[in-house]
Design a protein around this motif. Structure first.
Motif, PDB file in Angstrom:
ATOM      1  N   ALA A   3      55.849   8.640   9.978  1.00  0.00           N
ATOM      2  CA  ALA A   3      55.233   7.494   9.310  1.00  0.00           C
ATOM      3  C   ALA A   3      55.449   7.700   7.817  1.00  0.00           C
ATOM      4  CB  ALA A   3      53.749   7.412   9.646  1.00  0.00           C
ATOM      5  N   PHE A   4      56.459   7.032   7.286  1.00  0.00           N
ATOM      6  CA  PHE A   4      56.929   7.334   5.936  1.00  0.00           C
ATOM      7  C   PHE A   4      56.375   6.350   4.916  1.00  0.00           C
ATOM      8  CE2 PHE A   4      59.722   9.711   8.615  1.00  0.00           C
ATOM      9  CZ  PHE A   4      59.996  10.856   7.887  1.00  0.00           C
ATOM     10  N   GLY A   5      55.195   6.713   4.374  1.00  0.00           N
ATOM     11  CA  GLY A   5      54.587   5.932   3.310  1.00  0.00           C
ATOM     12  C   GLY A   5      55.229   6.229   1.963  1.00  0.00           C
ATOM     13  N   ALA A   6      54.731   5.576   0.929  1.00  0.00           N
ATOM     14  CA  ALA A   6      55.345   5.656  -0.402  1.00  0.00           C
ATOM     15  C   ALA A   6      55.344   7.063  -0.983  1.00  0.00           C
ATOM     16  CB  ALA A   6      54.612   4.705  -1.348  1.00  0.00           C
ATOM     17  N   ASP A   7      54.425   7.915  -0.556  1.00  0.00           N
ATOM     18  CA  ASP A   7      54.346   9.266  -1.104  1.00  0.00           C
ATOM     19  C   ASP A   7      55.130  10.281  -0.272  1.00  0.00           C
ATOM     20  OD1 ASP A   7      52.667   9.202   1.085  1.00  0.00           O
ATOM     21  OD2 ASP A   7      51.115  10.457   0.171  1.00  0.00           O
ATOM     22  N   ARG A   8      55.935   9.789   0.695  1.00  0.00           N
ATOM     23  CA  ARG A   8      56.727  10.671   1.575  1.00  0.00           C
ATOM     24  C   ARG A   8      58.202  10.275   1.500  1.00  0.00           C
ATOM     25  NH1 ARG A   8      52.599  10.265   6.785  1.00  0.00           N
ATOM     26  NH2 ARG A   8      50.946  11.604   5.922  1.00  0.00           N
ATOM     27  N   ASP A   9      58.704  10.175   0.304  1.00  0.00           N
ATOM     28  CA  ASP A   9      60.029   9.604   0.065  1.00  0.00           C
ATOM     29  C   ASP A   9      60.951  10.659  -0.550  1.00  0.00           C
ATOM     30  OD1 ASP A   9      62.246   8.186  -0.720  1.00  0.00           O
ATOM     31  OD2 ASP A   9      61.149   6.649  -1.823  1.00  0.00           O
ATOM     32  N   ILE A  10      61.845  11.213   0.259  1.00  0.00           N
ATOM     33  CA  ILE A  10      62.712  12.291  -0.232  1.00  0.00           C
ATOM     34  C   ILE A  10      63.830  11.807  -1.156  1.00  0.00           C
ATOM     35  CG2 ILE A  10      62.243  13.754   1.773  1.00  0.00           C
ATOM     36  CD1 ILE A  10      65.087  13.013   2.768  1.00  0.00           C
ATOM     37  N   SER A  11      63.943  10.496  -1.352  1.00  0.00           N
ATOM     38  CA  SER A  11      64.936   9.971  -2.300  1.00  0.00           C
ATOM     39  C   SER A  11      64.281   9.303  -3.503  1.00  0.00           C
ATOM     40  CB  SER A  11      65.869   8.975  -1.593  1.00  0.00           C
ATOM     41  OG  SER A  11      65.154   7.888  -1.062  1.00  0.00           O
ATOM     42  N   SER A  12      62.993   9.565  -3.706  1.00  0.00           N
ATOM     43  CA  SER A  12      62.249   8.975  -4.823  1.00  0.00           C
ATOM     44  C   SER A  12      62.728   9.511  -6.171  1.00  0.00           C
ATOM     45  CB  SER A  12      60.756   9.291  -4.668  1.00  0.00           C
ATOM     46  OG  SER A  12      60.030   8.926  -5.819  1.00  0.00           O
ATOM     47  N   GLU A  13      62.551   8.694  -7.204  1.00  0.00           N
ATOM     48  CA  GLU A  13      62.836   9.151  -8.568  1.00  0.00           C
ATOM     49  C   GLU A  13      61.841  10.216  -9.022  1.00  0.00           C
ATOM     50  OE1 GLU A  13      64.504   6.037 -11.475  1.00  0.00           O
ATOM     51  OE2 GLU A  13      63.177   4.859 -10.175  1.00  0.00           O
ATOM     52  N   ASP A  14      60.695  10.255  -8.394  1.00  0.00           N
ATOM     53  CA  ASP A  14      59.628  11.192  -8.775  1.00  0.00           C
ATOM     54  C   ASP A  14      59.815  12.510  -8.020  1.00  0.00           C
ATOM     55  OD1 ASP A  14      57.233  12.643  -9.033  1.00  0.00           O
ATOM     56  OD2 ASP A  14      56.028  10.820  -9.161  1.00  0.00           O
ATOM     57  N   PRO A  15      60.050  13.616  -8.723  1.00  0.00           N
ATOM     58  CA  PRO A  15      60.274  14.907  -8.053  1.00  0.00           C
ATOM     59  C   PRO A  15      59.087  15.332  -7.182  1.00  0.00           C
ATOM     60  CG  PRO A  15      60.867  15.046 -10.370  1.00  0.00           C
ATOM     61  CD  PRO A  15      60.183  13.731 -10.189  1.00  0.00           C
ATOM     62  N   ALA A  16      57.868  15.001  -7.616  1.00  0.00           N
ATOM     63  CA  ALA A  16      56.689  15.384  -6.840  1.00  0.00           C
ATOM     64  C   ALA A  16      56.653  14.645  -5.501  1.00  0.00           C
ATOM     65  CB  ALA A  16      55.419  15.103  -7.632  1.00  0.00           C
ATOM     66  N   ILE A  17      57.047  13.374  -5.514  1.00  0.00           N
ATOM     67  CA  ILE A  17      57.085  12.600  -4.274  1.00  0.00           C
ATOM     68  C   ILE A  17      58.192  13.114  -3.368  1.00  0.00           C
ATOM     69  CG2 ILE A  17      57.559  10.323  -3.285  1.00  0.00           C
ATOM     70  CD1 ILE A  17      56.076   9.095  -5.640  1.00  0.00           C
ATOM     71  N   ARG A  18      59.349  13.454  -3.938  1.00  0.00           N
ATOM     72  CA  ARG A  18      60.433  14.027  -3.130  1.00  0.00           C
ATOM     73  C   ARG A  18      59.980  15.318  -2.464  1.00  0.00           C
ATOM     74  NH1 ARG A  18      63.668  12.930  -7.712  1.00  0.00           N
ATOM     75  NH2 ARG A  18      64.091  15.146  -8.097  1.00  0.00           N
ATOM     76  N   ALA A  19      59.284  16.159  -3.203  1.00  0.00           N
ATOM     77  CA  ALA A  19      58.803  17.430  -2.661  1.00  0.00           C
ATOM     78  C   ALA A  19      57.778  17.190  -1.554  1.00  0.00           C
ATOM     79  CB  ALA A  19      58.202  18.286  -3.772  1.00  0.00           C
ATOM     80  N   ASN A  20      56.906  16.203  -1.750  1.00  0.00           N
ATOM     81  CA  ASN A  20      55.904  15.895  -0.735  1.00  0.00           C
ATOM     82  C   ASN A  20      56.559  15.329   0.528  1.00  0.00           C
ATOM     83  OD1 ASN A  20      52.956  15.619  -0.096  1.00  0.00           O
ATOM     84  ND2 ASN A  20      53.552  13.476   0.147  1.00  0.00           N
ATOM     85  N   GLY A  21      57.605  14.531   0.339  1.00  0.00           N
ATOM     86  CA  GLY A  21      58.333  13.995   1.486  1.00  0.00           C
ATOM     87  C   GLY A  21      58.982  15.089   2.302  1.00  0.00           C
ATOM     88  N   LEU A  22      59.582  16.058   1.622  1.00  0.00           N
ATOM     89  CA  LEU A  22      60.192  17.184   2.320  1.00  0.00           C
ATOM     90  C   LEU A  22      59.139  17.999   3.060  1.00  0.00           C
ATOM     91  CD1 LEU A  22      62.548  19.027   3.048  1.00  0.00           C
ATOM     92  CD2 LEU A  22      62.230  20.184   0.829  1.00  0.00           C
ATOM     93  N   LYS A  23      58.012  18.245   2.412  1.00  0.00           N
ATOM     94  CA  LYS A  23      56.936  19.002   3.065  1.00  0.00           C
ATOM     95  C   LYS A  23      56.428  18.258   4.294  1.00  0.00           C
ATOM     96  CE  LYS A  23      52.532  21.362   2.270  1.00  0.00           C
ATOM     97  NZ  LYS A  23      51.924  20.864   3.530  1.00  0.00           N
ATOM     98  N   TYR A  24      56.314  16.948   4.193  1.00  0.00           N
ATOM     99  CA  TYR A  24      55.866  16.159   5.342  1.00  0.00           C
ATOM    100  C   TYR A  24      56.833  16.317   6.519  1.00  0.00           C
ATOM    101  CZ  TYR A  24      55.210  12.123   8.352  1.00  0.00           C
ATOM    102  OH  TYR A  24      55.036  11.318   9.451  1.00  0.00           O
ATOM    103  N   ILE A  25      58.124  16.246   6.254  1.00  0.00           N
ATOM    104  CA  ILE A  25      59.109  16.422   7.322  1.00  0.00           C
ATOM    105  C   ILE A  25      59.011  17.824   7.914  1.00  0.00           C
ATOM    106  CG2 ILE A  25      61.578  16.535   7.834  1.00  0.00           C
ATOM    107  CD1 ILE A  25      61.997  14.332   5.738  1.00  0.00           C
ATOM    108  N   GLN A  26      58.896  18.823   7.049  1.00  0.00           N
ATOM    109  CA  GLN A  26      58.806  20.197   7.539  1.00  0.00           C
ATOM    110  C   GLN A  26      57.528  20.422   8.348  1.00  0.00           C
ATOM    111  OE1 GLN A  26      59.260  21.959   3.637  1.00  0.00           O
ATOM    112  NE2 GLN A  26      61.375  22.591   4.070  1.00  0.00           N
ATOM    113  N   ASP A  27      56.411  19.874   7.893  1.00  0.00           N
ATOM    114  CA  ASP A  27      55.160  19.987   8.655  1.00  0.00           C
ATOM    115  C   ASP A  27      55.293  19.300  10.017  1.00  0.00           C
ATOM    116  OD1 ASP A  27      53.933  21.371   6.612  1.00  0.00           O
ATOM    117  OD2 ASP A  27      52.818  19.643   5.841  1.00  0.00           O
ATOM    118  N   SER A  28      55.969  18.157  10.032  1.00  0.00           N
ATOM    119  CA  SER A  28      56.123  17.402  11.274  1.00  0.00           C
ATOM    120  C   SER A  28      57.053  18.118  12.244  1.00  0.00           C
ATOM    121  CB  SER A  28      56.632  15.992  10.978  1.00  0.00           C
ATOM    122  OG  SER A  28      55.696  15.272  10.185  1.00  0.00           O
TER     123      SER A  28
END
Length: 283
Positions: free
Chosen positions: A64-89
Motif C-alpha cells: 500500500a504505497f502512500g505518499a510517504d513510501r515513494d522510492i523515486s521521490s525528490e525527498d531523500p527522507a521519503i525515498r529512505a522511508n519507501g525502501l524501509k517499507y519494502i524491506q519491512d514488508s
C-alpha cells in the motif's frame, strides 16, 4: 491454479480485529488470502500466521504505497522511508509464508505530474537504485518482488508492461519480477494476452484478475478466454487473486478513484468472482 482474494474487498486498514475475514475467506472456498501492509503495527502477524495455518489458508502479501513510501521521490527522507517499507514488508512476507511482496514498488499511488525527460530519468535512477537495495533483502529472505504497472490515472511512472520490463532489466535481479492487474492492463495495453506473453513465465510472478470496472470478475468486458490461453501458453504457475475495494479509506478511495459500490455486497463479489475463476480457469 490457486485462487485468492484481497482483504481490501472488506476492510481498510486490515488489522488484528479483522481476523474474522480469515474464516470467511476459507469458508467461501478460496486458497489464498491477500493481505496488504497498510500499517504493519496494527496486525499481530504471529497470530495471523497461526490462524491461517490452522484453517489451511495460504497468504500473499501486497503493498500500500502512500505518499510517504515513494522510492523515486525528490525527498531523500521519503525515498529512505519507501525502501524501509519494502524491506519491512519483505520480512512480513517471509514470516507469513508468502512467496512474494508485490505492488507499485516504484512510486506512490496517485502521483500524477507532467515532468521533464531529465526529471523522469532522475526518478527512474532513484527507483532502480532503491530496488537494487530491496532485492538484496529479498534474496536474504527468499522473497520475490512483484512490480505492478498501474493505469495512467493512478501513476505517471509505470503504466505498461514495457515500462515495467525496463525497470526489471535495469535492476537485473532474479528477485525482481512483474505482477499484472488485469484492470490496469485493460486500460493501458493494446492486448492483455499479448502483454502476458511478453512478460513470460520467467518474469510473471502474480496475477490480480480484476474485471474492467473492478467489479465481479466475469461480468465486464475483459477477454477472459484470451487471458486464460496466454497464461496456459506461457505455463503460468502462480495465483489468480481478486483485488478490488469495498469499505475503502478516504486515502485509498482517492488513490484508486473508487466512488461507488462495485457490487451488491463484498461477499457477493467474492463468491461470484470465485465461481467464475473456477469455471474459467479449472475447466
Amino acid at each position: 491454479m490457486k485462487f485468492g482474494v484481497s482483504t481490501f474487498l472488506w476492510v481498510s486498514p486490515f488489522d488484528t480485529h479483522s481476523f474474522d475475514l480469515v474464516h470467511k475467506v476459507k469458508e467461501m472456498g478460496f486458497d489464498i488470502i491477500e493481505v496488504p501492509v497498510e500499517n504493519k503495527d496494527l496486525v499481530d502477524w504471529d497470530e495471523l500466521k497461526k490462524l491461517t495455518d490452522e484453517v489451511g489458508l495460504k497468504v500473499s502479501i501486497s503493498g500500500a504505497f502512500g505518499a510517504d513510501r515513494d522510492i523515486s521521490s525528490e525527498d531523500p527522507a521519503i525515498r529512505a522511508n519507501g525502501l524501509k517499507y519494502i524491506q519491512d514488508s519483505i520480512k512480513i512476507a517471509a514470516k507469513m509464508g508468502s512467496p512474494l511482496f508485490g505492488g507499485p514498488l516504484y512510486s506512490a499511488v496517485g502521483k500524477l505530474r507532467s515532468i521533464s525527460p531529465e526529471q523522469k530519468k532522475q526518478e527512474f535512477d532513484w527507483c532502480v537504485d532503491n530496488l537494487k537495495k530491496a532485492c538484496i533483502t529479498a534474496e536474504e529472505f527468499g522473497i520475490t518482488l512483484g512490480l505492478e504497472p498501474l493505469n495512467r490515472f493512478e501513476s505517471d511512472m509505470v503504466n505498461t508492461v514495457d515500462q515495467a520490463l525496463e525497470i526489471v532489466k535495469a535492476v537485473d535481479s532474479p528477485f525482481l519480477k512483474i505482477q499484472l492487474d488485469t484492470f490496469h492492463n485493460n486500460i493501458e495495453e493494446k492486448n492483455i494476452a499479448v502483454s502476458i506473453r511478453k512478460v513470460g513465465k520467467e518474469l510473471l510472478c502474480h496475477v490480480q484478475g480484476n474485471e474492467s470496472d473492478r467489479g465481479t470478475p466475469g461480468t465486464g468486458n475483459l477477454a477472459w478466454n484470451e487471458i486464460k490461453e496466454a497464461l496456459e501458453e506461457i505455463g503460468y504457475e502462480g495465483a489468480m487473486v481478486i483485488e478490488t475495494f469495498g469499505a475503502v479509506s478516504k486515502e485509498m478511495a482517492k488513490a484508486t478513484c473508487i466512488w461507488r459500490p462495485l457490487a451488491n455486497s463484498a461477499d457477493e463479489l467474492a463468491s461470484e468472482g470465485l465461481a467464475f475463476y473456477k469455471e474459467q480457469f479449472r475447466n
